[in-house]
Design an enzyme around this catalytic site. Structure first.
Site, PDB file in Angstrom:
ATOM      1  N   ALA A   1       0.831  -1.212   0.000  1.00 54.80           N
ATOM      2  CA  ALA A   1       0.000   0.000   0.000  1.00 54.80           C
ATOM      3  C   ALA A   1       0.861   1.256   0.000  1.00 54.80           C
ATOM      4  O   ALA A   1       0.522   2.254  -0.654  1.00 54.80           O
ATOM      5  CB  ALA A   1      -0.938  -0.002   1.203  1.00 54.80           C
ATOM      6  N   ASP A   2       1.972   1.242   0.730  1.00 54.51           N
ATOM      7  CA  ASP A   2       2.880   2.386   0.713  1.00 54.51           C
ATOM      8  C   ASP A   2       3.459   2.602  -0.673  1.00 54.51           C
ATOM      9  O   ASP A   2       3.569   3.741  -1.142  1.00 54.51           O
ATOM     10  CB  ASP A   2       4.009   2.176   1.720  1.00 54.51           C
ATOM     11  CG  ASP A   2       3.578   2.419   3.147  1.00 54.51           C
ATOM     12  OD1 ASP A   2       3.402   3.587   3.517  1.00 54.51           O
ATOM     13  OD2 ASP A   2       3.419   1.443   3.889  1.00 54.51           O
ATOM     14  N   GLY A   3       3.852   1.513  -1.331  1.00 49.54           N
ATOM     15  CA  GLY A   3       4.411   1.639  -2.667  1.00 49.54           C
ATOM     16  C   GLY A   3       3.410   2.199  -3.660  1.00 49.54           C
ATOM     17  O   GLY A   3       3.740   3.077  -4.473  1.00 49.54           O
TER      18      GLY A   3
ATOM     19  N   SER B   1       2.959   5.795  -2.977  1.00 53.57           N
ATOM     20  CA  SER B   1       4.099   6.605  -3.431  1.00 53.57           C
ATOM     21  C   SER B   1       3.956   6.974  -4.896  1.00 53.57           C
ATOM     22  O   SER B   1       4.273   8.102  -5.302  1.00 53.57           O
ATOM     23  CB  SER B   1       5.415   5.855  -3.190  1.00 53.57           C
ATOM     24  OG  SER B   1       5.658   4.860  -4.173  1.00 53.57           O
TER      25      SER B   1
END
Length: 397
Positions: free
Chosen positions: A166-168, A171
């Site tokens: 989810a962070d990727g 980003s």
């Protein structure tokens, strides 16, 4: 010239979504200044494995970033940050909502100094709503987006990814949002920037396809199917004779027909149910048995060669050693080897794409905490005496 040369990005975010967005922009040539607390550096510096005291994840995540140590809690630190933001095109932050406002560094204050500034605010749940003040991490987004509930074996628990998915995704959304806002600024008669509100729970939700529309119109949800698909078959991972694994996909009807012909069962293509992906998915047990048995009698190399000859879709399930050795990744230049001052020759995945005229680059790996503080602040006009005073009162490191 690098595509984003001349663009300055101030990265005052921590961990992954914000810093990774800044990394993507830095890969394209933006001048990225990473701001960290003098005594509490970005926790990403301690995430994952290390060698000789050097964190390996930070070497990638911190690449192309000049690092400065500034304490935004102090008057001197806030003054230094304001002066830095005055020179920036973009600031990326991920403090809890209200934090910048409490410090007097909200968008009103920043844009008063720099009307063209784009402020990207990356948080777990966004700047508004009942959850805005909750701690937010990618794991929570993977759970709340529906990703975990649809991932895993049918009789197993919801499954989380073993990395910051989810962070990727967030980003990439943040980097995209920044470029949209910069384009809008260029079209604005007054050259005004704006605030961006990126909630990590949203971009991964957007990647999960029509699950909301399906629920709205049909009242159904996608079940957990392991490596299978509800939309086509055969689609799975299969073990080869030499203990390797390969993945097979048959999203196109013609590919499905080639696969069953290759494994010696061409008559299956004449079955009425074989004519659609959903029909084949309803007979996944049969198709998995047929394809899996054929693959199990051959080595990985034999399977790949046979599928390639038949123009059917297959891929080996790789580990990093396979990736580095693969001729396609090598042809694309996916893996970059960068000279690192502490570790020497260092391999890492490179920028996300290639351009026909301009070049992305990794100029240097993640640098030590605060390594560029004096150089950056001197460039903002601070004298040696002023730097000494700021360092003495703890405003900089």
């Amino acid at each position: 010239m690098s595509p984003l040369e001349g663009l300055r990005v101030v990265d005052v975010s921590t961990l992954f979504a914000g810093p990774m967005a800044a990394m993507h922009l830095g890969d394209m040539g933006a001048d990225v200044v990473k701001v960290e607390h003098p005594r509490r550096p970005d926790p990403a510096r301690g995430h994952g494995p290390a060698k000789d005291g050097q964190n390996l994840w930070w070497k990638t995540l911190g690449r192309n970033k000049h690092t400065v140590a500034i304490d935004l809690h102090t008057a001197g630190g806030r003054g230094a940050f304001l002066r830095l933001a005055r020179t920036a095109d973009v600031v990326i932050e991920n403090f809890r909502p209200g934090t910048l406002e409490r410090w007097g560094l909200d968008y009103a204050a920043l844009s008063a100094q720099n009307p063209g500034l784009v402020l990207a605010r990356v948080t777990g749940f966004g700047q508004i709503g009942p959850y805005r003040n909750r701690p937010g991490f990618g794991t929570l987004a993977e759970a709340m987006s529906g990703f975990a509930s649809s991932t895993g074996e049918p009789d197993g628990p919801p499954t989380l990814p073993p990395f910051g998915l989810a962070d990727g995704v967030a980003s990439l959304a943040t980097a995209y949002a920044v470029m949209v806002a910069l384009h809008a600024r260029d079209r604005d008669p007054d050259g005004r920037g704006q605030e961006l509100d990126v909630a990590i729970i949203e971009p991964i939700l957007a990647m999960l396809g029509p699950q909301i529309t399906r629920w709205d119109q049909l009242g159904t949800v996608q079940p957990r199917t392991g490596n299978r698909s509800v939309n086509n078959a055969p689609r799975n991972t299969y073990c080869t004779k030499d203990g390797s694994w390969v993945a097979v996909s048959t999203s196109a009807q013609s590919i499905a027909e080639r696969v069953v012909a290759l494994v010696g069962r061409p008559e299956l293509a004449d079955e009425p149910w074989f004519a659609s992906g959903a029909g084949r998915a309803g007979h996944a047990d049969l198709l998995d048995d047929v394809v899996g048995a054929w693959i199990a009698r051959r080595s990985r190399a034999e399977v790949i060669a046979a599928f390639d000859a038949a123009e059917a879709a297959v891929a080996p399930v790789y580990d990093p050693a396979d990736i580095v050795a693969d001729p396609q990744f090598n042809a694309l230049g996916t893996i970059h080897r960068i000279k690192d001052p502490e570790l020497g020759d260092l391999a890492m995945q490179g920028p996300l794409f290639r351009m026909s005229r301009d070049a992305a680059t990794i100029a240097f790996t993640g640098r030590a905490h605060g390594a560029d503080t004096d150089d950056v602040l001197t460039g903002l006009g601070y004298t040696a005496a002023e730097l000494a005073a700021l360092r003495a009162d703890g405003s900089i490191g």
